[in-house]
Design a protein around this motif. Structure first.
Motif, short mmCIF file in Angstrom:
data_model
loop_
_atom_site.label_atom_id
_atom_site.label_comp_id
_atom_site.label_asym_id
_atom_site.label_seq_id
_atom_site.Cartn_x
_atom_site.Cartn_y
_atom_site.Cartn_z
N TYR A 88 -0.87 -3.46 7.99
CA TYR A 88 -2.02 -3.70 7.13
C TYR A 88 -3.35 -3.29 7.75
CZ TYR A 88 -3.84 -5.91 2.93
OH TYR A 88 -4.39 -6.14 1.70
N ASN A 89 -3.41 -3.32 9.08
CA ASN A 89 -4.71 -3.10 9.71
C ASN A 89 -4.94 -1.68 10.21
OD1 ASN A 89 -5.56 -5.79 9.45
ND2 ASN A 89 -4.27 -6.36 11.19
N THR A 90 -3.96 -0.83 10.11
CA THR A 90 -4.12 0.46 10.75
C THR A 90 -3.96 1.66 9.82
OG1 THR A 90 -1.78 0.71 11.28
CG2 THR A 90 -3.15 -0.46 12.89
N ASP A 91 -3.52 1.42 8.59
CA ASP A 91 -3.20 2.57 7.75
C ASP A 91 -2.22 3.50 8.45
OD1 ASP A 91 -5.99 3.37 5.58
OD2 ASP A 91 -4.10 2.33 5.24
N LYS A 92 -1.30 2.94 9.15
CA LYS A 92 -0.26 3.73 9.82
C LYS A 92 0.73 4.13 8.75
CE LYS A 92 3.22 3.31 13.48
NZ LYS A 92 3.84 2.36 14.43
N LEU A 93 0.61 5.36 8.29
CA LEU A 93 1.39 5.82 7.16
C LEU A 93 2.72 6.41 7.60
CD1 LEU A 93 -1.26 7.54 4.90
CD2 LEU A 93 -0.43 5.19 4.85
N ILE A 94 3.79 5.92 6.99
CA ILE A 94 5.12 6.47 7.21
C ILE A 94 5.49 7.23 5.94
CG2 ILE A 94 7.53 5.97 7.75
CD1 ILE A 94 5.49 5.29 9.97
N ARG A 119 0.85 -1.18 0.00
CA ARG A 119 0.00 0.00 0.00
C ARG A 119 0.88 1.23 0.00
NH1 ARG A 119 -5.00 -1.06 4.16
NH2 ARG A 119 -5.71 -3.01 3.25
N LEU A 151 -2.41 -0.02 -4.50
CA LEU A 151 -2.73 -1.07 -3.55
C LEU A 151 -2.24 -2.45 -3.95
CD1 LEU A 151 -6.36 -0.04 -2.58
CD2 LEU A 151 -4.22 0.47 -1.39
#
Lengths: 112, 112
Positions: free
Chosen positions: A95-101, A31, A50
């Motif tokens: 994958y489960n949190t959309d924790k964007l770096i 993603r 994606l």
């Protein structure tokens, strides 16, 4: 720990020319997001990629994703002044949190 | 459509003071985030939340606290302001995994 690197950091290009911005990341992810930021403004979403091989185009911008190489590209075709901005890629660490770096950004300046 | 609303837009704090940065979204998004952007740099994730009552640390959580009592609101608390916290703070939200994040207009904070 996920690392996201962009290059170049600065890009000065003439109107009408083509160029590519690169985004490399260090761990497995499928993603990837591209954002644009004008000076003093917030971030605007450009593309959401994606899957491996995903390609999206909007106007003079085209983004692609190669998850095996952990690489995304943002290609600029026939640049115009209105494209002058800072471009960020961001990778989903989990994958489960959309924790964007986010990457460090590429500051693009298009001149006549 | 309001989207993501941040208040205040600007704030000057003295060292040691406390404040809360407000963030509200009206899109019924589950995921919310706080980022900071230092001058000329990319965004660093401070805290994020995947739903009401659930929060987790990001890349740079020290010196900050968050809460998520409702889906709509995600305030960021600075307890003892330090000059190193001078930055622009962005709140963002997204609906589910693999979708674009929407950003607020930012809060420019200066600690003197």
């Amino acid at each position: 720990e996920l690392k996201v690197e962009q290059n170049p950091l600065f890009l000065s290009m003439q109107e009408g020319k083509n160029y590519t911005i690169y985004c490399n990341y260090s761990t497995t992810s499928d993603r990837l997001y591209w954002y644009r930021q004008d000076p003093g403004k917030s971030l605007e979403s450009l593309f959401v990629l994606l899957s491996n091989g995903a390609v999206k185009q909007e106007g003079r911008l085209m983004a692609s994703l190669d998850t095996k190489a952990r690489l995304s590209t943002l290609h600029i075709t026939a640049a115009v002044h209105d494209l002058s901005a800072t471009y960020f890629c961001a990778v989903d660490e989990n994958y489960n949190t959309d924790k964007l770096i986010f990457g460090t950004g590429t500051r693009l300046q298009v001149f006549p | 459509n309001a989207g993501v609303t941040q208040t205040p837009k600007f704030r000057i704090l003295k060292i040691g003071q406390s404040m809360t940065l407000q963030c509200a979204q009206d899109m019924n998004h589950n995921y919310m985030y706080w980022y900071r952007q230092d001058p000329g740099m990319g965004l660093k994730l401070i805290y994020y939340s995947v739903g009401a009552g659930i929060t987790d640390k990001g890349e740079v959580p020290n010196g900050y606290n968050v809460s998520r009592s409702t889906t709509e609101d995600f305030p960021l608390r600075l307890e003892l302001a330090a000059p190193s916290q001078t930055s622009v703070y962005f709140c963002a939200s997204s609906s589910t995994g693999g979708t674009e994040a929407f950003f607020g207009q930012g809060t420019r904070l200066t600690v003197v």
